[in-house]
Design a protein around this motif. Structure first.
Motif, PDB file in Angstrom:
ATOM      1  N   GLN A 177      83.465 -50.552 -87.808  1.00 41.67           N
ATOM      2  CA  GLN A 177      84.347 -49.703 -86.998  1.00 41.67           C
ATOM      3  C   GLN A 177      85.725 -49.600 -87.636  1.00 41.67           C
ATOM      4  O   GLN A 177      86.327 -48.526 -87.700  1.00 41.67           O
ATOM      5  N   GLU A 178      86.216 -50.726 -88.105  1.00 42.00           N
ATOM      6  CA  GLU A 178      87.544 -50.785 -88.718  1.00 42.00           C
ATOM      7  C   GLU A 178      87.617 -49.909 -89.964  1.00 42.00           C
ATOM      8  O   GLU A 178      88.553 -49.135 -90.144  1.00 42.00           O
ATOM      9  N   ARG A 179      86.607 -50.007 -90.828  1.00 44.18           N
ATOM     10  CA  ARG A 179      86.605 -49.227 -92.066  1.00 44.18           C
ATOM     11  C   ARG A 179      86.498 -47.734 -91.789  1.00 44.18           C
ATOM     12  O   ARG A 179      87.137 -46.932 -92.453  1.00 44.18           O
ATOM     13  N   LEU A 180      85.693 -47.374 -90.811  1.00 47.37           N
ATOM     14  CA  LEU A 180      85.554 -45.962 -90.457  1.00 47.37           C
ATOM     15  C   LEU A 180      86.903 -45.406 -89.997  1.00 47.37           C
ATOM     16  O   LEU A 180      87.320 -44.322 -90.410  1.00 47.37           O
ATOM     17  N   ALA A 181      87.618 -46.171 -89.193  1.00 47.13           N
ATOM     18  CA  ALA A 181      88.931 -45.731 -88.702  1.00 47.13           C
ATOM     19  C   ALA A 181      89.955 -45.690 -89.830  1.00 47.13           C
ATOM     20  O   ALA A 181      90.717 -44.725 -89.943  1.00 47.13           O
ATOM     21  N   GLN A 182      89.969 -46.708 -90.690  1.00 47.15           N
ATOM     22  CA  GLN A 182      90.947 -46.770 -91.774  1.00 47.15           C
ATOM     23  C   GLN A 182      90.779 -45.659 -92.805  1.00 47.15           C
ATOM     24  O   GLN A 182      91.749 -45.229 -93.419  1.00 47.15           O
ATOM     25  N   THR A 183      89.543 -45.203 -92.986  1.00 48.05           N
ATOM     26  CA  THR A 183      89.288 -44.175 -94.003  1.00 48.05           C
ATOM     27  C   THR A 183      89.176 -42.781 -93.393  1.00 48.05           C
ATOM     28  O   THR A 183      88.737 -41.854 -94.070  1.00 48.05           O
ATOM     29  N   HIS A 184      89.576 -42.658 -92.127  1.00 48.30           N
ATOM     30  CA  HIS A 184      89.558 -41.374 -91.423  1.00 48.30           C
ATOM     31  C   HIS A 184      88.169 -40.737 -91.474  1.00 48.30           C
ATOM     32  O   HIS A 184      88.018 -39.538 -91.647  1.00 48.30           O
ATOM     33  N   GLY A 185      87.145 -41.580 -91.305  1.00 49.73           N
ATOM     34  CA  GLY A 185      85.766 -41.119 -91.398  1.00 49.73           C
ATOM     35  C   GLY A 185      85.149 -40.735 -90.073  1.00 49.73           C
ATOM     36  O   GLY A 185      83.956 -40.508 -89.993  1.00 49.73           O
ATOM     37  N   SER A 186      85.952 -40.643 -89.034  1.00 50.22           N
ATOM     38  CA  SER A 186      85.371 -40.360 -87.726  1.00 50.22           C
ATOM     39  C   SER A 186      84.964 -38.900 -87.597  1.00 50.22           C
ATOM     40  O   SER A 186      85.504 -38.026 -88.259  1.00 50.22           O
ATOM     41  N   GLN A 187      83.997 -38.675 -86.741  1.00 49.78           N
ATOM     42  CA  GLN A 187      83.517 -37.341 -86.424  1.00 49.78           C
ATOM     43  C   GLN A 187      83.702 -37.168 -84.922  1.00 49.78           C
ATOM     44  O   GLN A 187      84.626 -37.701 -84.351  1.00 49.78           O
ATOM     45  N   CYS A 188      82.783 -36.468 -84.291  1.00 50.65           N
ATOM     46  CA  CYS A 188      82.881 -36.279 -82.846  1.00 50.65           C
ATOM     47  C   CYS A 188      82.535 -37.579 -82.115  1.00 50.65           C
ATOM     48  O   CYS A 188      82.114 -38.553 -82.725  1.00 50.65           O
ATOM     49  N   GLY A 189      82.696 -37.593 -80.819  1.00 51.35           N
ATOM     50  CA  GLY A 189      82.429 -38.785 -80.020  1.00 51.35           C
ATOM     51  C   GLY A 189      80.973 -39.192 -79.985  1.00 51.35           C
ATOM     52  O   GLY A 189      80.644 -40.301 -79.574  1.00 51.35           O
ATOM     53  N   PHE A 190      80.084 -38.310 -80.401  1.00 52.23           N
ATOM     54  CA  PHE A 190      78.671 -38.661 -80.483  1.00 52.23           C
ATOM     55  C   PHE A 190      78.327 -39.175 -81.872  1.00 52.23           C
ATOM     56  O   PHE A 190      77.591 -40.129 -82.022  1.00 52.23           O
ATOM     57  N   CYS A 191      78.841 -38.525 -82.919  1.00 53.69           N
ATOM     58  CA  CYS A 191      78.478 -38.885 -84.287  1.00 53.69           C
ATOM     59  C   CYS A 191      79.083 -40.207 -84.742  1.00 53.69           C
ATOM     60  O   CYS A 191      78.410 -41.000 -85.394  1.00 53.69           O
ATOM     61  N   SER A 192      80.323 -40.458 -84.423  1.00 55.61           N
ATOM     62  CA  SER A 192      80.972 -41.691 -84.884  1.00 55.61           C
ATOM     63  C   SER A 192      80.246 -42.943 -84.405  1.00 55.61           C
ATOM     64  O   SER A 192      79.965 -43.826 -85.213  1.00 55.61           O
ATOM     65  N   PRO A 193      79.903 -43.058 -83.116  1.00 57.83           N
ATOM     66  CA  PRO A 193      79.141 -44.246 -82.697  1.00 57.83           C
ATOM     67  C   PRO A 193      77.794 -44.335 -83.407  1.00 57.83           C
ATOM     68  O   PRO A 193      77.354 -45.428 -83.772  1.00 57.83           O
ATOM     69  N   GLY A 194      77.150 -43.207 -83.634  1.00 54.63           N
ATOM     70  CA  GLY A 194      75.874 -43.215 -84.341  1.00 54.63           C
ATOM     71  C   GLY A 194      76.017 -43.684 -85.776  1.00 54.63           C
ATOM     72  O   GLY A 194      75.196 -44.450 -86.282  1.00 54.63           O
ATOM     73  N   MET A 195      77.090 -43.241 -86.448  1.00 54.56           N
ATOM     74  CA  MET A 195      77.336 -43.677 -87.821  1.00 54.56           C
ATOM     75  C   MET A 195      77.608 -45.180 -87.860  1.00 54.56           C
ATOM     76  O   MET A 195      77.080 -45.886 -88.717  1.00 54.56           O
ATOM     77  N   VAL A 196      78.417 -45.665 -86.930  1.00 55.89           N
ATOM     78  CA  VAL A 196      78.729 -47.096 -86.877  1.00 55.89           C
ATOM     79  C   VAL A 196      77.462 -47.900 -86.637  1.00 55.89           C
ATOM     80  O   VAL A 196      77.202 -48.892 -87.325  1.00 55.89           O
ATOM     81  N   MET A 197      76.643 -47.474 -85.673  1.00 57.80           N
ATOM     82  CA  MET A 197      75.441 -48.238 -85.353  1.00 57.80           C
ATOM     83  C   MET A 197      74.414 -48.180 -86.484  1.00 57.80           C
ATOM     84  O   MET A 197      73.722 -49.165 -86.740  1.00 57.80           O
ATOM     85  N   SER A 198      74.328 -47.063 -87.195  1.00 64.70           N
ATOM     86  CA  SER A 198      73.421 -46.987 -88.342  1.00 64.70           C
ATOM     87  C   SER A 198      73.849 -47.954 -89.434  1.00 64.70           C
ATOM     88  O   SER A 198      73.019 -48.670 -90.014  1.00 64.70           O
ATOM     89  N   MET A 199      75.157 -47.994 -89.723  1.00 62.09           N
ATOM     90  CA  MET A 199      75.655 -48.922 -90.746  1.00 62.09           C
ATOM     91  C   MET A 199      75.535 -50.377 -90.293  1.00 62.09           C
ATOM     92  O   MET A 199      75.169 -51.244 -91.076  1.00 62.09           O
ATOM     93  N   TYR A 200      75.838 -50.626 -89.025  1.00 59.27           N
ATOM     94  CA  TYR A 200      75.726 -51.981 -88.477  1.00 59.27           C
ATOM     95  C   TYR A 200      74.281 -52.480 -88.588  1.00 59.27           C
ATOM     96  O   TYR A 200      74.034 -53.607 -89.026  1.00 59.27           O
ATOM     97  N   THR A 201      73.329 -51.621 -88.232  1.00 59.06           N
ATOM     98  CA  THR A 201      71.914 -51.993 -88.311  1.00 59.06           C
ATOM     99  C   THR A 201      71.505 -52.263 -89.752  1.00 59.06           C
ATOM    100  O   THR A 201      70.827 -53.253 -90.043  1.00 59.06           O
ATOM    101  N   LEU A 202      71.931 -51.380 -90.662  1.00 64.91           N
ATOM    102  CA  LEU A 202      71.622 -51.584 -92.077  1.00 64.91           C
ATOM    103  C   LEU A 202      72.154 -52.936 -92.546  1.00 64.91           C
ATOM    104  O   LEU A 202      71.443 -53.704 -93.199  1.00 64.91           O
ATOM    105  N   LEU A 203      73.392 -53.240 -92.210  1.00 67.72           N
ATOM    106  CA  LEU A 203      73.997 -54.495 -92.662  1.00 67.72           C
ATOM    107  C   LEU A 203      73.360 -55.719 -92.012  1.00 67.72           C
ATOM    108  O   LEU A 203      73.327 -56.793 -92.615  1.00 67.72           O
ATOM    109  N   ARG A 204      72.856 -55.586 -90.787  1.00 70.22           N
ATOM    110  CA  ARG A 204      72.132 -56.698 -90.152  1.00 70.22           C
ATOM    111  C   ARG A 204      70.841 -56.990 -90.896  1.00 70.22           C
ATOM    112  O   ARG A 204      70.426 -58.133 -91.030  1.00 70.22           O
ATOM    113  N   ASN A 205      70.183 -55.924 -91.386  1.00 68.92           N
ATOM    114  CA  ASN A 205      68.928 -56.088 -92.119  1.00 68.92           C
ATOM    115  C   ASN A 205      69.135 -56.421 -93.592  1.00 68.92           C
ATOM    116  O   ASN A 205      68.306 -57.076 -94.203  1.00 68.92           O
ATOM    117  N   ASN A 206      70.245 -55.947 -94.161  1.00 65.16           N
ATOM    118  CA  ASN A 206      70.502 -56.113 -95.589  1.00 65.16           C
ATOM    119  C   ASN A 206      72.008 -56.170 -95.824  1.00 65.16           C
ATOM    120  O   ASN A 206      72.653 -55.126 -95.932  1.00 65.16           O
TER     121      ASN A 206
END
Length: 117
Positions: free
Chosen positions: A63-92
């Motif tokens: 979440q922090e990196r997405l905010a720092q790099t101005h990578g946010s999208q709409c209120g639906f896409c940003s949570p989805g992007m965060v959760m996709s990356m979070y899931t990836l990092l939990r697995n790998n």
């Protein structure tokens, strides 16, 4: 209509975790809440964007990196992007570039401008 007592960004994407019957390993998958059947989460743990961090407690590194790099999208896409990356990092914890791109492929593809050249 009563006012909601929950402070959530949007109803959106999350992560579903389950322990394998034979391997006893926990697997994590990113899901779109609007497409994932409720009955499919029976007996599984569900993690949402609010469950990994917030401005009231502490933001998760994704979440922090997405905010720092101005990578946010709409209120639906940003949570989805965060959760996709979070899931990836939990697995790998050390994914390759191809694994990152693959994880993000399903998340608001039409708004992501990823140069793969």
């Amino acid at each position: 209509m009563g006012q909601s007592t929950r402070n959530i960004s949007k109803i959106g994407c999350g992560m579903v975790s389950a322990m394998g019957q034979s391997t006893r390993n926990i697997s994590h998958i990113a899901v779109n809440a609007c497409l994932y059947p409720l009955c499919a989460i029976h007996g599984k743990a569900v993690t949402t964007i609010e469950g990994i961090g917030s401005t009231k407690t502490k933001l998760h590194a994704v979440q922090e990196r997405l905010a720092q790099t101005h990578g946010s999208q709409c209120g639906f896409c940003s949570p989805g992007m965060v959760m996709s990356m979070y899931t990836l990092l939990r697995n790998n914890p050390k994914p390759s570039t191809d694994e990152v791109l693959s994880a993000m492929e399903e998340t608001c593809v039409d708004v992501l401008d990823i140069d793969q050249s």
